[in-house]
Structure formats: C-alpha cells, structure tokens
Design a protein around this motif. Structure first.
Motif, PDB file in Angstrom:
ATOM      1  N   GLU A  68      -7.926  37.778  69.187  1.00 46.90           N
ATOM      2  CA  GLU A  68      -7.207  38.955  69.677  1.00 46.90           C
ATOM      3  C   GLU A  68      -6.517  39.678  68.518  1.00 46.90           C
ATOM      4  O   GLU A  68      -6.511  40.917  68.452  1.00 46.90           O
ATOM      5  CB  GLU A  68      -6.172  38.542  70.726  1.00 46.90           C
ATOM      6  CG  GLU A  68      -6.775  38.047  72.033  1.00 46.90           C
ATOM      7  CD  GLU A  68      -5.720  37.474  72.964  1.00 46.90           C
ATOM      8  OE1 GLU A  68      -4.521  37.561  72.628  1.00 46.90           O
ATOM      9  OE2 GLU A  68      -6.089  36.915  74.005  1.00 46.90           O
ATOM     10  N   GLU A  69      -5.931  38.895  67.620  1.00 49.54           N
ATOM     11  CA  GLU A  69      -5.282  39.484  66.450  1.00 49.54           C
ATOM     12  C   GLU A  69      -6.282  40.275  65.623  1.00 49.54           C
ATOM     13  O   GLU A  69      -6.003  41.394  65.181  1.00 49.54           O
ATOM     14  CB  GLU A  69      -4.653  38.385  65.587  1.00 49.54           C
ATOM     15  CG  GLU A  69      -3.399  37.761  66.165  1.00 49.54           C
ATOM     16  CD  GLU A  69      -2.816  36.713  65.237  1.00 49.54           C
ATOM     17  OE1 GLU A  69      -3.480  36.373  64.229  1.00 49.54           O
ATOM     18  OE2 GLU A  69      -1.717  36.229  65.512  1.00 49.54           O
ATOM     19  N   GLY A  74       4.914  44.720  73.177  1.00 50.50           N
ATOM     20  CA  GLY A  74       5.075  43.281  73.005  1.00 50.50           C
ATOM     21  C   GLY A  74       3.774  42.570  72.713  1.00 50.50           C
ATOM     22  O   GLY A  74       3.772  41.453  72.174  1.00 50.50           O
ATOM     23  N   LEU A  75       2.624  43.215  73.011  1.00 50.30           N
ATOM     24  CA  LEU A  75       1.318  42.598  72.788  1.00 50.30           C
ATOM     25  C   LEU A  75       0.749  42.901  71.402  1.00 50.30           C
ATOM     26  O   LEU A  75      -0.118  42.180  70.930  1.00 50.30           O
ATOM     27  CB  LEU A  75       0.331  43.072  73.863  1.00 50.30           C
ATOM     28  CG  LEU A  75       0.687  42.695  75.309  1.00 50.30           C
ATOM     29  CD1 LEU A  75      -0.330  43.312  76.268  1.00 50.30           C
ATOM     30  CD2 LEU A  75       0.718  41.181  75.471  1.00 50.30           C
ATOM     31  N   GLU A 115      15.983  56.812  72.273  1.00 56.86           N
ATOM     32  CA  GLU A 115      15.398  55.862  71.336  1.00 56.86           C
ATOM     33  C   GLU A 115      13.879  56.034  71.344  1.00 56.86           C
ATOM     34  O   GLU A 115      13.245  55.976  72.398  1.00 56.86           O
ATOM     35  CB  GLU A 115      15.750  54.423  71.710  1.00 56.86           C
ATOM     36  CG  GLU A 115      15.111  53.390  70.798  1.00 56.86           C
ATOM     37  CD  GLU A 115      15.421  51.956  71.198  1.00 56.86           C
ATOM     38  OE1 GLU A 115      14.948  51.038  70.497  1.00 56.86           O
ATOM     39  OE2 GLU A 115      16.116  51.748  72.216  1.00 56.86           O
ATOM     40  N   ALA A 116      13.316  56.280  70.162  1.00 57.57           N
ATOM     41  CA  ALA A 116      11.865  56.451  70.045  1.00 57.57           C
ATOM     42  C   ALA A 116      11.175  55.084  70.118  1.00 57.57           C
ATOM     43  O   ALA A 116      11.558  54.138  69.433  1.00 57.57           O
ATOM     44  CB  ALA A 116      11.526  57.143  68.731  1.00 57.57           C
ATOM     45  N   LEU A 117      10.149  54.994  70.959  1.00 57.72           N
ATOM     46  CA  LEU A 117       9.358  53.780  71.129  1.00 57.72           C
ATOM     47  C   LEU A 117       7.885  54.150  70.969  1.00 57.72           C
ATOM     48  O   LEU A 117       7.542  55.329  70.837  1.00 57.72           O
ATOM     49  CB  LEU A 117       9.613  53.169  72.508  1.00 57.72           C
ATOM     50  CG  LEU A 117      11.078  52.854  72.833  1.00 57.72           C
ATOM     51  CD1 LEU A 117      11.238  52.475  74.304  1.00 57.72           C
ATOM     52  CD2 LEU A 117      11.601  51.725  71.943  1.00 57.72           C
ATOM     53  N   VAL A 118       7.022  53.171  70.994  1.00 58.05           N
ATOM     54  CA  VAL A 118       5.595  53.455  70.822  1.00 58.05           C
ATOM     55  C   VAL A 118       4.781  52.683  71.859  1.00 58.05           C
ATOM     56  O   VAL A 118       5.129  51.565  72.239  1.00 58.05           O
ATOM     57  CB  VAL A 118       5.134  53.103  69.386  1.00 58.05           C
ATOM     58  CG1 VAL A 118       5.201  51.600  69.141  1.00 58.05           C
ATOM     59  CG2 VAL A 118       3.732  53.640  69.111  1.00 58.05           C
ATOM     60  N   ARG A 119       3.721  53.346  72.342  1.00 60.58           N
ATOM     61  CA  ARG A 119       2.765  52.709  73.230  1.00 60.58           C
ATOM     62  C   ARG A 119       1.371  52.954  72.652  1.00 60.58           C
ATOM     63  O   ARG A 119       1.126  53.937  71.960  1.00 60.58           O
ATOM     64  CB  ARG A 119       2.853  53.296  74.651  1.00 60.58           C
ATOM     65  CG  ARG A 119       4.208  53.118  75.317  1.00 60.58           C
ATOM     66  CD  ARG A 119       4.475  51.672  75.655  1.00 60.58           C
ATOM     67  NE  ARG A 119       5.730  51.511  76.392  1.00 60.58           N
ATOM     68  CZ  ARG A 119       6.913  51.260  75.839  1.00 60.58           C
ATOM     69  NH1 ARG A 119       7.006  51.178  74.509  1.00 60.58           N
ATOM     70  NH2 ARG A 119       7.968  51.098  76.582  1.00 60.58           N
ATOM     71  N   TRP A 120       0.456  52.045  72.972  1.00 59.71           N
ATOM     72  CA  TRP A 120      -0.908  52.162  72.456  1.00 59.71           C
ATOM     73  C   TRP A 120      -1.848  52.475  73.612  1.00 59.71           C
ATOM     74  O   TRP A 120      -2.037  51.674  74.515  1.00 59.71           O
ATOM     75  CB  TRP A 120      -1.322  50.840  71.806  1.00 59.71           C
ATOM     76  CG  TRP A 120      -2.604  50.913  71.011  1.00 59.71           C
ATOM     77  CD1 TRP A 120      -3.491  51.929  70.963  1.00 59.71           C
ATOM     78  CD2 TRP A 120      -3.116  49.886  70.145  1.00 59.71           C
ATOM     79  NE1 TRP A 120      -4.537  51.646  70.138  1.00 59.71           N
ATOM     80  CE2 TRP A 120      -4.340  50.386  69.607  1.00 59.71           C
ATOM     81  CE3 TRP A 120      -2.680  48.628  69.768  1.00 59.71           C
ATOM     82  CZ2 TRP A 120      -5.121  49.639  68.728  1.00 59.71           C
ATOM     83  CZ3 TRP A 120      -3.453  47.898  68.890  1.00 59.71           C
ATOM     84  CH2 TRP A 120      -4.652  48.389  68.376  1.00 59.71           C
TER      85      TRP A 120
END
Length: 600
Positions: free
Chosen positions: A348-349, A400-401, A384-389
């Motif tokens: 997975e990595e 978190g993944l 607060e800036a966050l990120v999603r894929w």
C-alpha cells in the motif's frame, strides 16, 4: 730451479686471482641484472611471486643447477612446505605441483649431500617462528661447492629471502586492507556487503533444531544526540552499541550507516532470541541513562524469523526493517516481530508513493478549510487548511491513510508547500476582489526541520503572491521539539519577527509540558481533543481552567480542537476559553465551498 718454481707459483697465483676476479665480476653482473630486473618489475606493479620465480630461474640457469627452491614455515601445521620451485626439466612449477613425489625425495635431511646447498634464513626478516629456507641442487650429485660458490649462493639466498619477506608483508597488508574494506571503521562491525556474505555462509549450515532471525535496529532520535551533545558523543553511543551486539558467538552484526544496525541471530528457539534481544535493548538504555541522565535513549527493533535456508536474504532484511518502521515513534513499543500483514501494508505504501507525484501535478490533492469559531457567539474567527486526496476512481481519501506514509518517506514536504501555495492563491483572489481574508493556519510536518526548515521558502512564496504575513498562521506539532529543537526555535523566532503567527498543534499528546511553553516563542496553543473526551468532567474542570490560565499567561491564545457537542462548548465557555473548532461548528470544507459560505 727455485726461480722457475717461484715464477710458476706466481703465475698460478695470478691465474687464480684472475679467475676469482672473473668470478666476482660475474657474480656482481648477475646480481646487478637480477636487481635491475626486480626493480623494474616492482616499479611497474609486478607480482612479487613472479619476481621470486624469475630470480630462482636466473640463479638455476647461471649456476647450472638441477633445482632452486624456497620452503617456508607453516605455523598451522608446524612444518616447512614448498612455496616456490624451479627445476631444469620442468621450469617453474605451479603451486599445486610443488609437493609432487619427484621433489619430496630432495629431503632436507640430505642437506649434507655434496650436490645440495641448503641455506636457512634466521636473520630477523620474519616475526616469531617464521622461517624461510632456500635449497640449491647441482646437476651432478657428486659436485663439491667451492667456498666462493657457497658465498655467492648465500648472497643469492639472502636476495631470495628478501623477496619472500616482501611477499609475506604484502599479503599481510592485503589482508588488513580486505579487513578494513569489510568493516565499519567506527564500530568494527561488518559493512552491508560483507555482512550478507557471512550470513549466506552461515545459512549453509542451517539446522532444523535452530531458529534464525534478522534484527533491524536504530537508536531513537539519534539526530537529537548529535545536535545537543555533539558528534563525538554520538560516535561513542554507536561504538557502545556495536560492542554490545558483537559479544555473542551466535550472531553476525552490521552497521549500515548512521544509527542503523542489522544483526543475524540464531539460537535454539524464538523465545530465547526474543529474551536476549529485549535484554540487550534494556541494558543499552540503562547504560546510556547513566551517561546522559537528562535523556531517554532507546532502541527501536524489528525482528523477522526466517523460515528456510534458501530464503531471499534481501527480502528478509526488508521485512525486519518494515517491522521496525511500524513501531517507529511509538511511546510504548520498542520491539516487534514481523507479521505477514505488514507486507500488504508495504505494498500500500508503494502504491501511495507511486501515485503521489502524478496526483500532485494533476490536482488530485484538494485543499479543505475547517472553520475556527469564537466559542461564545458562533462567529468565524479563522480557518485551518487541510488536505484531501481525490483518487482516480472519485473516492476522497482521508489524510490519516496517506499522511503518515508521506511523512515517513519525506514526500510530505512538497505536499505541505502545495497546500500553503493554494491558500496564498485564494487569498490573493480574495484581496483582489476587495474581501478581507480570515487568518488561515497551515500545518508543517517535522520532516521540514530534518532538512533546511521552512522560513526561507515561506518568505519567498509570500513575496511572490504579495500576501502579508498577518493573514497566515503557521502550525507545528509539539513532537517537533523532540528533535531539531534549536532549528525549530530559530525558525519560529524568524517567522514571528516577520509578522506570522505561530501555533503549537496537538498540545498534550506526549512531549509537551507547561514548563516547555516558557521556552518556545509561539503565539497560540491548540489543545488536543483528548482533553474533552474524559468522563469525570466536574473533576477535570478546575484543572483545565488552571491550565488555560497558565497557558494564556505566557501565550496570546488557547484554541480547543475536536469540539463536537453543545455540552463541550458550554463547558469550555464556563472555563473561560474563547476559541475552538470542531464538527459542532462545521466540518472541513473544500476551499471553494468555504469561500462561498464564509467570504460573502
């Protein structure tokens, strides 16, 4: 008559003198030729053994010998053995033919026979009991050697002995060079290539009644030791660990580089191996605690038990390393045994890393903003800036993944700055539209401070987009203060001096203390949501109130994270806190949606 006899004697004497002079001249000429030839061979990097054989051949041909040979003392068998030999019939003999029957007849016990001249070297060219013998045999068994010939052969034997001594010293030097090539200079352990070779040799002796393990170890926060105590102290720690893992007979150890070590271990059963590994780890930590009382120097160890002798060694080492990485940074576990599911995680990595760059270039990573609010009046105070894929199949992947994987391999550095630049792009558009931007905080991983830091690149980007620092809040996690502490403090001071606000994120999750806050130049402390998830709220209230007051006395703001219920909000308002964020107020929103909802 007397005069005639005297004249005859004078003539004979003169003739003998002329012959001796001729012989001496011939001897000097031979030795000069041999010396010149040897010097030429050695200067050109020729093999000493070839020079030795050449010398024996020249002597044999010049003095019409049947045999010219060298014997050396063999320490292991306590006897002399043939090492070089020339004879009239066969010339130079290869090493494999030196003990043939034809020459074993030329026993040293016969050295008194007139046809042989035997010279034993005892002139200190060798250490200890090492000796060299040179044997010359004439073509006629009844030949008598003259004193001059004996003297000449003794001179030549000394020359041969010198070459033997030179060969021995070169062999010893070569052994020392090979030893150094195979060993780590600091710890004396094997380097990787030599280690693998030794392990493969040992695996040939595989026994079913034994267990075999690959152990992969590193020293936690080793860079902190170097930064705070100096590289000399770090080297002493590495040598101490090297000494510890070299002591046992049934192990082969290697230092890869820095503080990474691999050990191949075999014993009667797995429990015995695990017991010894744990004892080694604890003994090392105790010893270092005595030397560095203010530190907690611990090891992280991954263990892989091999299943068969022909197992791929590189994969076994990788499995042990995967296991080590799986507990790296853990506050509880310091040792773990490989499980097959780790291999699937490794795959997975690899997939995450393979897709990362393409997704970054194609806009697969999307910036979200989680609003921050005034607790008492439900009014926006920032974000607060966050990120999603966003994956190719349309799924939105939770950070978190993938964030832990990107952090482990250093890719998070580019992702953090991608998020930061996207925030600046939107802020620029808001300002151009005449809208006052809210303060947006951006997270920066500890990986940045294992390299060159963040200050210079942040300043360059803000200048390029013409965004004033007052609109930006820089968030760093409290775990950053476990390593690279001085660099973090320096960069935080520079950022604040330039006008940025700086926050400690996840306060209370492991490394922090109230005393530490006095020494860290930040503006905001974000309290981890775990403080709100405790059951006995009444008993906690007074503690949280006092903690908040202490923090606010040295910092400007306290923000609580993870507020999900009205009860939690009311509790924090009662405690006197002013700012918070969580699902109660709003979930993280794509930055475009945040803009539409809050930038009217």
């Amino acid at each position: 008559m007397i005069g005639m006899g005297t004249r005859k004697k004078d003539i004979l004497k003169r003739k003998k003198t002329e012959e001796e002079l001729c012989q001496q001249t011939e001897r000097y000429r031979l030795m000069k030729e041999i010396n010149q030839e040897l010097a030429k061979l050695l200067q050109q990097g020729g093999d000493v053994n070839d020079s030795l054989n050449y010398t024996l051949e020249r002597i044999g041909m010049q003095y019409q010998l049947r045999l010219a040979a060298v014997l050396e003392y063999e320490e292991e068998n306590k006897e002399q053995v043939w090492t070089n030999c020339w004879n009239l019939e066969q010339g130079i003999l290869e090493e494999s033919r030196l003990n043939c029957e034809a020459f074993s007849q030329t026993a040293l016990s016969k050295r008194g026979t007139s046809g042989k001249f035997y010279c034993q070297n005892r002139e200190g060219l060798f250490r200890g009991s090492e000796e060299c013998s040179v044997l010359f045999c004439g073509r006629q068994e009844a030949r008598e050697w003259t004193d001059f010939e004996k003297e000449t052969l003794q001179e030549l034997a000394r020359m041969v002995s010198f070459l033997v001594a030179l060969r021995i010293h070169k062999r010893e030097d070569q052994k020392q060079i090979m030893h150094l090539k195979r060993r780590d200079l600091l710890t004396g352990l094997y380097i990787e290539e030599a280690f693998k070779g030794k392990v493969k040799e040992e695996l040939k002796n595989w026994r079913e009644d034994r267990e075999y393990a690959i152990i992969y170890t590193d020293i936690n926060d080793f860079s902190y030791i170097n930064d705070n105590f100096g590289h000399a102290a770090g080297n002493e720690i590495l040598k101490a660990f090297g000494d510890l893992i070299r002591r046992n007979d049934n192990r082969i150890s290697c230092r890869l580089y820095s503080d990474l070590f691999i050990t191949f271990y075999w014993d009667t059963d797995r429990d015995t191996i695990l017991h010894k590994i744990v004892n080694t780890s604890l003994a090392f930590s105790r010893k270092q605690k005595e030397i560095y009382p203010s530190c907690s120097i611990r090891l992280t160890t991954g263990i892989y038990f091999m299943e068969k002798k022909d197992e791929n060694l590189d994969i076994a080492i990788e499995n042990a390393n995967l296991t080590r990485k799986s507990i790296k940074g853990s506050n509880s576990a310091f040792c773990r045994v490989y499980e097959s599911k780790m291999r699937s995680r490794r795959e997975e990595e690899k997939q995450v890393l393979a897709e990362f760059q393409r997704s970054l270039e194609k806009g697969g990573f999307q910036v979200y903003v989680q609003p921050k609010f005034y607790l008492s009046r439900f009014e926006l105070s920032g974000g607060e800036a966050l990120v999603r894929w966003k994956k190719r199949d349309g799924r939105i992947e939770n950070p978190g993944l993938f964030i832990p994987i990107l952090e482990r391999f250093g890719y998070v550095v580019e992702l953090d700055f991608y998020v930061y630049e996207q925030v600046l792009v939107y802020m620029q558009s808001w300002l151009e539209a005449g809208k006052e931007p809210p303060v947006i905080s951006v997270n920066f991983s500890r990986s940045h401070f294992e390299r060159e830091g963040i200050y210079q690149r942040i300043m360059s980007l803000n200048k390029a987009y013409r965004i004033e620092p007052k609109y930006i809040e820089i968030e760093i996690t409290e775990s950053l203060f476990a390593t690279g502490y001085e660099l973090v403090k320096l960069e935080v001071k520079q950022l604040r001096r330039a006008g940025f606000r700086v926050a400690i994120d996840d306060f209370g999750t492991g490394y922090s203390s109230l005393g530490m806050l006095l020494d860290i130049p930040v503006d905001i402390v974000k309290i981890d949501k775990s403080f709100l998830n405790r059951e006995n709220r009444e008993n906690e209230k007074e503690f949280i109130q006092h903690m908040g007051r202490l923090i606010e006395s040295v910092k400007e703001e306290v923000i609580f994270e993870g507020i999900e219920t009205e009860e939690q909000r009311e509790f924090l308002v009662d405690c006197g806190f002013r700012f918070g964020q969580g699902f109660l107020f709003d979930r993280p929103l794509p930055i475009k949606v945040f803009q539409e909802k809050y930038m009217k």
